[in-house]
Design a protein around this motif. Structure first.
Motif, short mmCIF file in Angstrom:
data_model
loop_
_atom_site.label_atom_id
_atom_site.label_comp_id
_atom_site.label_asym_id
_atom_site.label_seq_id
_atom_site.Cartn_x
_atom_site.Cartn_y
_atom_site.Cartn_z
N GLY A 9 35.36 39.92 34.26
CA GLY A 9 34.23 40.34 35.09
C GLY A 9 33.78 41.77 34.86
O GLY A 9 32.70 42.16 35.32
N SER A 10 34.58 42.58 34.18
CA SER A 10 34.22 43.98 33.94
C SER A 10 33.71 44.14 32.52
O SER A 10 34.25 43.52 31.59
CB SER A 10 35.45 44.87 34.13
N LEU A 11 32.70 44.99 32.35
CA LEU A 11 32.15 45.21 31.01
C LEU A 11 32.73 46.45 30.35
O LEU A 11 32.47 46.71 29.17
CB LEU A 11 30.62 45.35 31.08
N ALA A 15 38.93 48.28 30.71
CA ALA A 15 39.09 47.60 32.01
C ALA A 15 40.51 47.05 32.22
O ALA A 15 41.09 46.46 31.30
CB ALA A 15 38.08 46.46 32.10
N TYR A 16 41.01 47.23 33.42
CA TYR A 16 42.29 46.61 33.78
C TYR A 16 42.19 45.09 33.68
O TYR A 16 43.15 44.42 33.30
CB TYR A 16 42.70 47.01 35.20
N THR A 17 41.03 44.57 34.02
CA THR A 17 40.87 43.11 33.95
C THR A 17 40.94 42.64 32.49
O THR A 17 41.44 41.55 32.21
CB THR A 17 39.54 42.68 34.59
N THR A 75 38.61 39.08 37.52
CA THR A 75 37.52 39.93 37.99
C THR A 75 37.97 41.14 38.80
O THR A 75 38.93 41.07 39.56
CB THR A 75 36.53 39.11 38.85
N PRO A 76 37.25 42.25 38.62
CA PRO A 76 37.42 43.36 39.57
C PRO A 76 36.57 43.10 40.81
O PRO A 76 35.84 42.09 40.87
CB PRO A 76 36.88 44.57 38.80
N GLU A 77 36.65 44.01 41.74
CA GLU A 77 35.81 43.93 42.95
C GLU A 77 34.85 45.11 42.93
O GLU A 77 35.27 46.25 42.69
CB GLU A 77 36.71 44.03 44.19
N TYR A 78 33.58 44.81 43.14
CA TYR A 78 32.57 45.87 43.26
C TYR A 78 31.98 45.80 44.66
O TYR A 78 31.36 44.79 45.03
CB TYR A 78 31.45 45.65 42.24
N ASN A 79 32.18 46.85 45.42
CA ASN A 79 31.58 46.93 46.77
C ASN A 79 31.83 45.67 47.58
O ASN A 79 30.92 45.05 48.13
CB ASN A 79 30.09 47.26 46.65
N MET A 112 41.54 41.85 40.68
CA MET A 112 42.37 43.04 40.48
C MET A 112 41.69 44.27 41.04
O MET A 112 40.46 44.35 41.05
CB MET A 112 42.55 43.31 38.98
N SER A 113 42.52 45.22 41.44
CA SER A 113 42.00 46.51 41.88
C SER A 113 43.07 47.58 41.71
O SER A 113 44.26 47.28 41.89
CB SER A 113 41.58 46.43 43.35
N PRO A 114 42.66 48.80 41.40
CA PRO A 114 43.64 49.89 41.41
C PRO A 114 44.06 50.21 42.84
O PRO A 114 45.05 50.91 43.05
CB PRO A 114 42.90 51.08 40.79
N GLY A 115 43.33 49.70 43.80
CA GLY A 115 43.65 49.94 45.22
C GLY A 115 44.64 48.92 45.76
O GLY A 115 45.26 48.16 45.02
C1 FNR Z 1 34.49 49.85 42.46
N1 FNR Z 1 35.84 49.79 42.80
C2 FNR Z 1 36.24 49.05 43.91
N2 FNR Z 1 37.56 48.72 44.12
C3 FNR Z 1 37.93 47.92 45.14
O1 FNR Z 1 39.11 47.62 45.31
N3 FNR Z 1 36.99 47.44 46.02
C4 FNR Z 1 35.67 47.71 45.89
O2 FNR Z 1 34.87 47.23 46.67
C5 FNR Z 1 35.26 48.55 44.79
N4 FNR Z 1 33.94 48.83 44.59
C6 FNR Z 1 33.54 49.36 43.39
C7 FNR Z 1 32.17 49.41 43.06
C8 FNR Z 1 31.80 49.86 41.81
C9 FNR Z 1 30.33 49.85 41.44
C10 FNR Z 1 32.75 50.32 40.88
C11 FNR Z 1 32.33 50.81 39.50
C12 FNR Z 1 34.07 50.33 41.20
C13 FNR Z 1 36.85 50.39 41.94
C14 FNR Z 1 37.29 49.38 40.88
O3 FNR Z 1 38.30 48.56 41.44
C15 FNR Z 1 37.84 50.10 39.66
O4 FNR Z 1 36.82 50.90 39.07
C16 FNR Z 1 38.42 49.12 38.65
O5 FNR Z 1 39.09 49.85 37.64
C17 FNR Z 1 37.34 48.25 38.05
O6 FNR Z 1 37.93 47.20 37.32
P1 FNR Z 1 38.15 47.27 35.74
O7 FNR Z 1 36.87 47.71 35.10
O8 FNR Z 1 39.27 48.25 35.51
O9 FNR Z 1 38.56 45.88 35.37
#
Ligand code: FNR
Length: 194
Positions: A9-11, A15-17, A75-79, A112-115
């Motif tokens: 899901g990340s471009l 990316a961790y994904t 996939t990561p999570e965006y917002n 996945m998330s770094p959080g």
């Molecule tokens: C994020 N990030 C994020 N993390 C999370 O746990 N919940 C969220 O809602 C968001 N929102 C969010 C929005 C946008 C536009 C970005 C760019 C980033 C942080 C995100 O988890 C982090 O950048 C990851 O490293 C993205 O995944 P990849 O690219 O490493 O796979």
């Protein structure tokens, strides 16, 4: 051998994904062949482009999904939702409606998330989309991968032993899940029996 397409899901390059997708390729059972289906060059879905000659990238993407027995989404999570590029890919594959490439295909989701929350909101938003388009989404184990930044070594290899076990076990379960829906072997016809 089962062909599993995976979608990241990340471009972004690091990316961790993406690293997780590499780990999945390494840890998948031998019965699964994992191949990436790229989504980065897909034009935004626009019904006006759904003519007899839709964008070549859409056609190629749809064919790649059709060639798979199942799809793994990482996939990561965006917002608190799924990334737009991934949603766009789902939309592209879902039309024309009667030719949706998703319907009836088994699917599994890793978020996945770094959080701390492991992309749980994105995971569930994605699951909703996948069920609406008729994918057979593996209900368990759920994979919400938190603290993604601590799981890989300097070379990008998944180095956390517990996570390696979880990924390998989840993919074994996915193999079993796909098997539940695979067409049963057809008896040989008289001609084939010779
Ligand atoms: C994020 N990030 C994020 N993390 C999370 O746990 N919940 C969220 O809602 C968001 N929102 C969010 C929005 C946008 C536009 C970005 C760019 C980033 C942080 C995100 O988890 C982090 O950048 C990851 O490293 C993205 O995944 P990849 O690219 O490493 O796979």
């Amino acid at each position: 051998m089962r062909n599993v397409g995976f979608i990241v899901g990340s471009l972004r390059k690091g990316a961790y994904t993406r690293l997780m997708s590499q780990a999945a390729c390494e840890l998948a059972p031998a019965s699964l062949k994992l191949t990436e289906i790229g989504i980065g060059d897909l034009p935004f879905y626009n019904q006006d482009l759904e003519t007899d000659t839709p964008p070549a990238q859409w056609v190629s993407f749809r064919n790649q999904v059709r060639d798979c027995d199942a799809v793994l989404f990482i996939t990561p999570e965006y917002n608190r939702g799924l990334p737009a590029a991934l949603k766009n890919a789902i939309d592209v594959g879902s039309r024309p409606r009667k030719e949706s490439v998703w319907r009836g295909r088994p699917a599994a989701v890793i978020s996945m998330s770094p959080g701390q929350l492991g992309g749980m909101a994105a995971n569930h938003q994605l699951r909703l989309c996948l069920s609406v388009i008729g994918m057979l989404v593996m209900p368990a184990p759920e994979m919400y991968v938190s603290n993604a930044g601590d799981l890989f070594d300097g070379g990008g290899k998944l180095s956390n032993d517990d996570m390696r076990r979880r990924v390998s076990s989840m993919l074994a379960d996915f193999d079993t899940w796909i098997g539940r829906f695979a067409p049963s072997p057809q008896p040989l016809s008289q001609g084939e029996r010779g």
